[in-house]
Design a protein around this motif. Structure first.
Motif, PDB file in Angstrom:
ATOM      1  N   ALA A  82       0.828  -1.214   0.000  1.00  0.00           N
ATOM      2  CA  ALA A  82       0.000   0.000   0.000  1.00  0.00           C
ATOM      3  C   ALA A  82       0.860   1.262   0.000  1.00  0.00           C
ATOM      4  O   ALA A  82       0.528   2.242  -0.673  1.00  0.00           O
ATOM      5  CB  ALA A  82      -0.946  -0.003   1.197  1.00  0.00           C
ATOM      6  N   LEU A  83       1.977   1.251   0.710  1.00  0.00           N
ATOM      7  CA  LEU A  83       2.875   2.412   0.716  1.00  0.00           C
ATOM      8  C   LEU A  83       3.587   2.562  -0.619  1.00  0.00           C
ATOM      9  O   LEU A  83       3.767   3.679  -1.110  1.00  0.00           O
ATOM     10  CB  LEU A  83       3.898   2.310   1.847  1.00  0.00           C
TER      11      LEU A  83
ATOM     12  N   ARG B  21       1.086   3.972  -3.008  1.00  0.00           N
ATOM     13  CA  ARG B  21       0.786   5.376  -2.717  1.00  0.00           C
ATOM     14  C   ARG B  21       1.930   6.311  -3.101  1.00  0.00           C
ATOM     15  O   ARG B  21       1.726   7.352  -3.713  1.00  0.00           O
ATOM     16  CB  ARG B  21       0.476   5.534  -1.226  1.00  0.00           C
ATOM     17  N   ASP B  22       3.164   5.927  -2.722  1.00  0.00           N
ATOM     18  CA  ASP B  22       4.299   6.853  -2.833  1.00  0.00           C
ATOM     19  C   ASP B  22       5.241   6.585  -3.995  1.00  0.00           C
ATOM     20  O   ASP B  22       6.031   7.451  -4.338  1.00  0.00           O
ATOM     21  CB  ASP B  22       5.110   6.827  -1.539  1.00  0.00           C
TER      22      ASP B  22
ATOM     23  N   ASN C  83       9.693   2.963   5.308  1.00  0.00           N
ATOM     24  CA  ASN C  83       9.033   4.239   5.035  1.00  0.00           C
ATOM     25  C   ASN C  83       9.747   5.430   5.678  1.00  0.00           C
ATOM     26  O   ASN C  83       9.969   6.435   5.026  1.00  0.00           O
ATOM     27  CB  ASN C  83       7.571   4.196   5.476  1.00  0.00           C
TER      28      ASN C  83
END
Length: 132
Positions: free
Chosen positions: A47-48, A51-52, A93
């Motif tokens: 998911a990170l 997203r990024d 992250n």
């Protein structure tokens, strides 16, 4: 009666772990990646990454698979896991989980394992390449 070691909080554990790492800033990690002197390993969850974005050239390995994929002697190793002398820079992250992960890799004999100070967020803040 068994002897138990004294419990340690996560902040103390992180401090102890980091004392044994030669942690790198984003620019240094980028130069090492460009010069093919280090393998950057992105352990952020999907998911990170969605997203990024991703660091071009970094190997994506979910944290729960890291030791199996990076152990040069392991039956499930990634093709990039060629030697215990490999310089591995773990990227999470924000640079917390990566310190613990790098310490775990060092216990496997990857003596040059370390992590990226500030993680992916520091990489992006430095204006370094990111792909969608």
């Amino acid at each position: 009666m068994s002897e138990r070691s004294e419990a340690v909080g996560i902040d103390d554990l992180l401090e102890r772990v980091r004392a044994g790492l030669d942690r790198v800033e984003a620019e240094e990690a980028y130069r090492a990646l460009q010069a093919d002197e280090a393998l950057l390993v992105d352990i952020r969850y999907e998911a990170l990454r969605a997203r990024d974005g991703l660091i071009p050239g970094a190997l994506v390995v979910e944290r729960n698979e890291l030791e199996w994929r990076l152990d040069p002697r392991g039956s499930h190793r990634a093709p990039e896991a060629t030697s215990h002398d490999l310089r591995v820079v773990v990227v999470c992250n924000e640079g917390y989980a990566s310190s613990l992960a790098a310490a775990s890799l060092k216990q496997l004999g990857l003596h040059r394992a370390t992590d990226l100070i500030g993680g992916f967020q520091a990489w992006r803040a430095a204006g370094l390449p990111v792909t969608a």
